[in-house]
Design a protein around this motif. Structure first.
Motif, PDB file in Angstrom:
ATOM      1  N   GLU A  72       9.900 -24.746  10.940  1.00  0.00           N
ATOM      2  CA  GLU A  72       8.898 -24.193  11.745  1.00  0.00           C
ATOM      3  C   GLU A  72       8.268 -22.851  11.129  1.00  0.00           C
ATOM      4  N   TYR A  73       9.148 -22.087  10.068  1.00  0.00           N
ATOM      5  CA  TYR A  73       8.744 -20.625   9.724  1.00  0.00           C
ATOM      6  C   TYR A  73       8.475 -20.640   8.235  1.00  0.00           C
ATOM      7  N   TRP A  74       8.456 -21.664   7.716  1.00  0.00           N
ATOM      8  CA  TRP A  74       8.355 -21.546   6.206  1.00  0.00           C
ATOM      9  C   TRP A  74       6.965 -20.750   5.709  1.00  0.00           C
ATOM     10  N   PRO A  75       5.942 -20.838   6.540  1.00  0.00           N
ATOM     11  CA  PRO A  75       4.735 -20.038   6.072  1.00  0.00           C
ATOM     12  C   PRO A  75       5.052 -18.620   6.077  1.00  0.00           C
ATOM     13  N   GLN A  76       5.768 -18.211   7.068  1.00  0.00           N
ATOM     14  CA  GLN A  76       6.236 -16.876   7.388  1.00  0.00           C
ATOM     15  C   GLN A  76       7.055 -16.340   6.104  1.00  0.00           C
ATOM     16  N   PHE A  77       7.969 -17.115   5.856  1.00  0.00           N
ATOM     17  CA  PHE A  77       8.872 -16.967   4.650  1.00  0.00           C
ATOM     18  C   PHE A  77       7.777 -16.676   3.302  1.00  0.00           C
ATOM     19  N   VAL A  78       7.122 -17.701   3.043  1.00  0.00           N
ATOM     20  CA  VAL A  78       6.249 -17.710   1.941  1.00  0.00           C
ATOM     21  C   VAL A  78       5.579 -16.611   1.798  1.00  0.00           C
ATOM     22  N   ARG A  79       4.837 -16.178   2.980  1.00  0.00           N
ATOM     23  CA  ARG A  79       3.999 -15.083   3.204  1.00  0.00           C
ATOM     24  C   ARG A  79       4.792 -13.740   2.880  1.00  0.00           C
ATOM     25  N   SER A  80       5.892 -13.703   3.556  1.00  0.00           N
ATOM     26  CA  SER A  80       6.548 -12.271   3.070  1.00  0.00           C
ATOM     27  C   SER A  80       6.960 -12.204   1.818  1.00  0.00           C
ATOM     28  N   VAL A  81       7.339 -13.266   0.914  1.00  0.00           N
ATOM     29  CA  VAL A  81       7.602 -13.170  -0.429  1.00  0.00           C
ATOM     30  C   VAL A  81       6.221 -12.710  -1.209  1.00  0.00           C
ATOM     31  N   GLY A  82       5.311 -13.619  -0.864  1.00  0.00           N
ATOM     32  CA  GLY A  82       3.932 -13.321  -1.339  1.00  0.00           C
ATOM     33  C   GLY A  82       3.537 -11.962  -1.194  1.00  0.00           C
ATOM     34  N   TYR A  83       3.274 -11.504  -0.113  1.00  0.00           N
ATOM     35  CA  TYR A  83       3.042  -9.974   0.193  1.00  0.00           C
ATOM     36  C   TYR A  83       3.760  -9.035  -0.326  1.00  0.00           C
ATOM     37  N   ALA A  84       5.100  -9.268  -0.443  1.00  0.00           N
ATOM     38  CA  ALA A  84       6.273  -8.217  -0.967  1.00  0.00           C
ATOM     39  C   ALA A  84       5.808  -8.028  -2.353  1.00  0.00           C
ATOM     40  N   ALA A  85       5.768  -9.368  -2.996  1.00  0.00           N
ATOM     41  CA  ALA A  85       5.648  -9.479  -4.580  1.00  0.00           C
ATOM     42  C   ALA A  85       4.314  -8.589  -4.881  1.00  0.00           C
ATOM     43  N   VAL A  86       3.186  -9.091  -4.302  1.00  0.00           N
ATOM     44  CA  VAL A  86       1.803  -8.258  -4.564  1.00  0.00           C
ATOM     45  C   VAL A  86       2.270  -6.926  -4.380  1.00  0.00           C
ATOM     46  N   ALA A  87       2.693  -6.475  -3.227  1.00  0.00           N
ATOM     47  CA  ALA A  87       2.660  -4.946  -2.993  1.00  0.00           C
ATOM     48  C   ALA A  87       3.628  -4.299  -3.988  1.00  0.00           C
ATOM     49  N   THR A  88       4.642  -4.936  -4.534  1.00  0.00           N
ATOM     50  CA  THR A  88       5.492  -4.543  -5.559  1.00  0.00           C
ATOM     51  C   THR A  88       4.847  -4.249  -7.026  1.00  0.00           C
ATOM     52  N   ALA A  89       4.039  -5.442  -7.246  1.00  0.00           N
ATOM     53  CA  ALA A  89       3.335  -5.332  -8.481  1.00  0.00           C
ATOM     54  C   ALA A  89       2.397  -3.952  -8.318  1.00  0.00           C
ATOM     55  N   LEU A  90       1.607  -4.098  -7.233  1.00  0.00           N
ATOM     56  CA  LEU A  90       0.732  -2.807  -7.009  1.00  0.00           C
ATOM     57  C   LEU A  90       1.375  -1.624  -6.977  1.00  0.00           C
ATOM     58  N   CYS A  91       2.622  -1.509  -6.669  1.00  0.00           N
ATOM     59  CA  CYS A  91       3.461  -0.314  -6.496  1.00  0.00           C
ATOM     60  C   CYS A  91       3.637   0.223  -7.962  1.00  0.00           C
ATOM     61  N   LEU A  92       3.982  -0.917  -8.731  1.00  0.00           N
ATOM     62  CA  LEU A  92       4.359  -0.603 -10.260  1.00  0.00           C
ATOM     63  C   LEU A  92       3.175   0.009 -10.787  1.00  0.00           C
ATOM     64  N   LEU A  93       1.890  -0.713 -10.709  1.00  0.00           N
ATOM     65  CA  LEU A  93       0.907  -0.623 -11.258  1.00  0.00           C
ATOM     66  C   LEU A  93       0.413   0.924 -10.891  1.00  0.00           C
ATOM     67  N   LEU A  94       0.390   1.386  -9.561  1.00  0.00           N
ATOM     68  CA  LEU A  94      -0.135   2.655  -9.344  1.00  0.00           C
ATOM     69  C   LEU A  94       1.063   3.774  -9.394  1.00  0.00           C
ATOM     70  N   GLY A  95       2.199   3.315  -9.220  1.00  0.00           N
ATOM     71  CA  GLY A  95       3.394   4.299  -9.454  1.00  0.00           C
ATOM     72  C   GLY A  95       3.554   4.679 -10.458  1.00  0.00           C
ATOM     73  N   TYR A  96       3.349   3.751 -11.665  1.00  0.00           N
ATOM     74  CA  TYR A  96       3.692   4.290 -13.252  1.00  0.00           C
ATOM     75  C   TYR A  96       2.755   5.335 -13.686  1.00  0.00           C
ATOM     76  N   PRO A  97       1.789   5.431 -13.616  1.00  0.00           N
ATOM     77  CA  PRO A  97       0.901   6.854 -13.854  1.00  0.00           C
ATOM     78  C   PRO A  97       1.498   8.002 -13.175  1.00  0.00           C
ATOM     79  N   LEU A  98       1.665   7.835 -11.964  1.00  0.00           N
ATOM     80  CA  LEU A  98       1.900   9.024 -11.302  1.00  0.00           C
ATOM     81  C   LEU A  98       3.264   9.564 -11.766  1.00  0.00           C
ATOM     82  N   ALA A  99       4.355   8.712 -11.868  1.00  0.00           N
ATOM     83  CA  ALA A  99       5.663   9.009 -12.473  1.00  0.00           C
ATOM     84  C   ALA A  99       5.516   9.636 -13.951  1.00  0.00           C
ATOM     85  N   TYR A 100       4.613   9.046 -14.571  1.00  0.00           N
ATOM     86  CA  TYR A 100       4.339   9.600 -15.976  1.00  0.00           C
ATOM     87  C   TYR A 100       3.807  11.026 -15.823  1.00  0.00           C
TER      88      TYR A 100
END
Lengths: 292, 310
Positions: free
Chosen positions: B81-109
């Motif tokens: 019943e809830y596999w779409p929400q699972f897929v969405r959670s992993v997808g959103y979290a992965a995109v957010a993590t990638a964006l955090c790395l992309l945005l966060g690296y220059p700031l940490a540097y």
């Protein structure tokens, strides 16, 4: 590695690649290229701070309806009457009380564990390390739901005590990590020196070990306070009908957000900044006086 | 933010005092120190997880009470019943993590190498949000991303929303109640968790290594690719874990900034537990989430070759 030695002189400051002159020929562009990292970092910083600015600005708003999402006109009403909303300041006081007790509990228990892990070798070390690490690596919603299931089945009334138990549980690991890092990095010879000077174990601990570990303990305590005060997910599952400040904010998102929430948010930000600044000043002065 | 301190201290463990012949009373000291805290974690963290495992295999209702019937089908039903929400959670979290790395690296540097005497100010601005209510700040994004607001206006004028529409991130001329808003909120909320570990590992890099790379005619980009980035790997791994795990379980951003179409698995667990009162399904969903995250994290740590992190 494609760099040739023809422009080696400028290697330290500007990239000496053959393509460089064309791309960097416009002064503005060269400046932009050299400061690209700084600019990107500052942009990220702006992204981080932007909501705080919005919260500050909208704390001076006088909204038309129940929701404070649109700017209407300037007013200091909310600042002069911060507790004008029913139940808000009560929830704030409750959150502060829980945060204080959770900090005390987690700091005492966590520091004890950290000392055991950093100072002694014993058989269950690996297991204990895993048990400390897991709560930090577990999604909050999983911890929240499982603890609530336990309370529910034990027939324990949800409220102040269940929130406090949960908060101590998830703050504990962070204290252990902070204190352990500090104690681990300390020179063991300092303790040996104290013992050589005939200090008793208790004296050694109180006069040498504890002062050195203090910054780690303080960092752990500060982190616990912030985590507990701000926690929503675990509290939401384990509070029953008790309303902490984050839960009040959550509820108000549906009912209509009073401007006073922005006042509290801004005040918290300012208090945090002042606390950190004072801490930095004290630290700098202590370092300075030690050196001279 | 504290987990970053793990790698060096784990290595330092070898330097811990060796097991000496000591009187029994003294040998018991660590156990007495551990007892209260570990007991707390066992009773209120480990035991509930075991308890929840049994709950997920129960059947019944709130009125009749729940009984352990080894009803494994709950897992299957929950997934179906809830596999779409699972897929969405992993997808959103992965995109957010990638964006955090992309945005966060220059700031940490920036904080580690370029901020100079502004370092403390920037650090305070990164940490201070920890002490401000993050729910209030998340609500502020509702104002920032409001339909008639300047951000959405600019994005429309620059036709950026046309691009994100095509990518399925937004719908129409708005950002609120779209995946973009949820990802934006997730990225924002977990960015400090990325920046702090990155900063810790970047700060440890000896600046003379940069000079050495420059002396060997490496361009700045090469220096970064061959020296700085590899040395910051512990921070990258710690940061991505500290961002991805809570982001995958989060339900606040999806609730406040998204619509019913952006529900993540956290939202489902929350509503199953607190509203529907279907505890077995909520327990099964939490277990699937936990198992999925543990599997992904283990795989990731293996791949990135920094096993000493755990």
């Amino acid at each position: 590695m494609a760099a040739t030695d023809t422009t080696a002189q400028g290697a330290a400051t500007t990239p000496p690649a053959p393509r460089a002159p064309r791309r960097g020929s416009v002064p503005g562009l060269r400046w932009l290229r050299r400061h690209l990292v700084t600019l990107a970092g500052l942009a990220t910083l702006a992204y981080l701070v932007l909501p705080n600015v919005v919260v500050l600005v909208f704390s001076f708003n006088k909204p038309n309806g129940r929701f404070n999402y649109q700017w209407t006109r300037f007013s200091t009403d909310a600042w002069t009457d911060p507790c004008g909303v029913a139940d808000m300041c009560g929830s704030l006081a409750l959150s502060l009380e829980i945060a204080v007790w959770a900090t005390v509990g987690a700091t005492v228990l966590g520091t004890m564990i950290a000392f055991a892990l950093a100072r002694y070798r014993f058989r269950a070390r690996a297991g204990v390390n895993t048990l400390i690490f897991l709560p930090m690596a577990m999604p909050e919603v999983v911890m929240a739901a499982s603890l609530a299931t336990l309370f529910l089945n034990m027939g324990i009334q949800f409220g102040f005590w269940t929130i406090l138990i949960a908060h101590i549980m998830f703050c504990l690991s962070f204290v252990v990590t902070a204190v352990k890092a500090r104690v681990m990095s300390m020179d063991p010879r300092l303790e040996q020196a104290a013992q050589d000077l005939y200090a008793t174990p208790v004296q050694t601990f109180l006069r040498v070990t504890l002062p050195i570990a203090a910054p780690g303990i303080a960092a752990g305590a500060l982190l616990s306070f912030a985590l507990s005060f701000d926690d929503f997910i675990i509290t939401n599952f384990n509070a029953g009908s008790t309303v902490t400040f984050p839960m009040f904010v959550w509820g108000s998102a549906q009912r209509g957000t009073p401007v006073q929430i922005n006042v509290i948010g801004t005040a918290m930000f300012l208090v945090a900044v002042v606390c950190v600044l004072v801490g930095q000043l004290v630290g700098a002065r202590r370092k300075h006086s030690k050196r001279s | 933010m504290t987990a970053t301190a793990a790698p060096p201290e784990e290595r330092a463990e070898d330097g811990a005092p060796p097991l000496r012949r000591t009187p029994t009373r003294k040998r018991l000291i660590p156990y007495w120190l551990l007892l209260p805290g570990i007991l707390w974690l066992v009773v209120f963290f480990a035991a509930p997880l075991v308890y929840q495992a049994s709950t997920s295999l129960q059947t019944g209702s709130l009125e009749e009470g729940f009984k352990l019937t080894w009803h494994f089908v709950t897992y299957w039903d929950a997934l179906a019943e809830y596999w779409p929400q699972f897929v969405r959670s992993v997808g959103y979290a992965a995109v957010a993590t990638a964006l955090c790395l992309l945005l966060g690296y220059p700031l940490a540097y920036l904080i580690a190498f370029k901020a100079g005497r502004w370092r403390n100010v920037v650090m305070i601005l990164v940490i201070a949000p920890f002490f401000t209510s993050f729910l209030i700040r998340t609500l502020a994004w509702k104002t920032i991303l409001a339909d008639g607001g300047p951000v959405v206006g600019t994005l429309n004028a620059l036709h950026i929303l046309d691009i994100t529409n095509a990518l399925g991130l937004t719908e129409g001329h708005r950002v609120l109640a779209t995946p973009l808003a949820v990802v934006c909120g997730l990225t924002y909320n977990f960015l400090p968790f990325m920046v702090l570990p990155l900063y810790t590992s970047l700060e440890r890099i000896d600046p003379r290594l940069h000079e050495a790379a420059g002396d060997l005619y490496a361009r700045p980009a090469t220096t970064f690719r061959r020296v700085t980035f590899p040395l910051s790997m512990p921070g990258v791994v710690a940061g991505t874990l500290l961002t991805f795990i809570p982001a995958a379980g989060d339900y606040i951003n999806a609730e406040l900034l998204g619509s019913t179409d952006q529900k993540m698995i956290g939202n489902v667990i929350q509503s199953q537990f607190l509203r529907v009162l279907d505890y077995p399904t909520a327990a099964a969903l939490s277990f699937i989430l936990m198992a999925a995250i543990l599997a992904m994290v283990t795989l990731y740590i293996r791949k990135s070759g920094t096993e000493d992190l755990v």
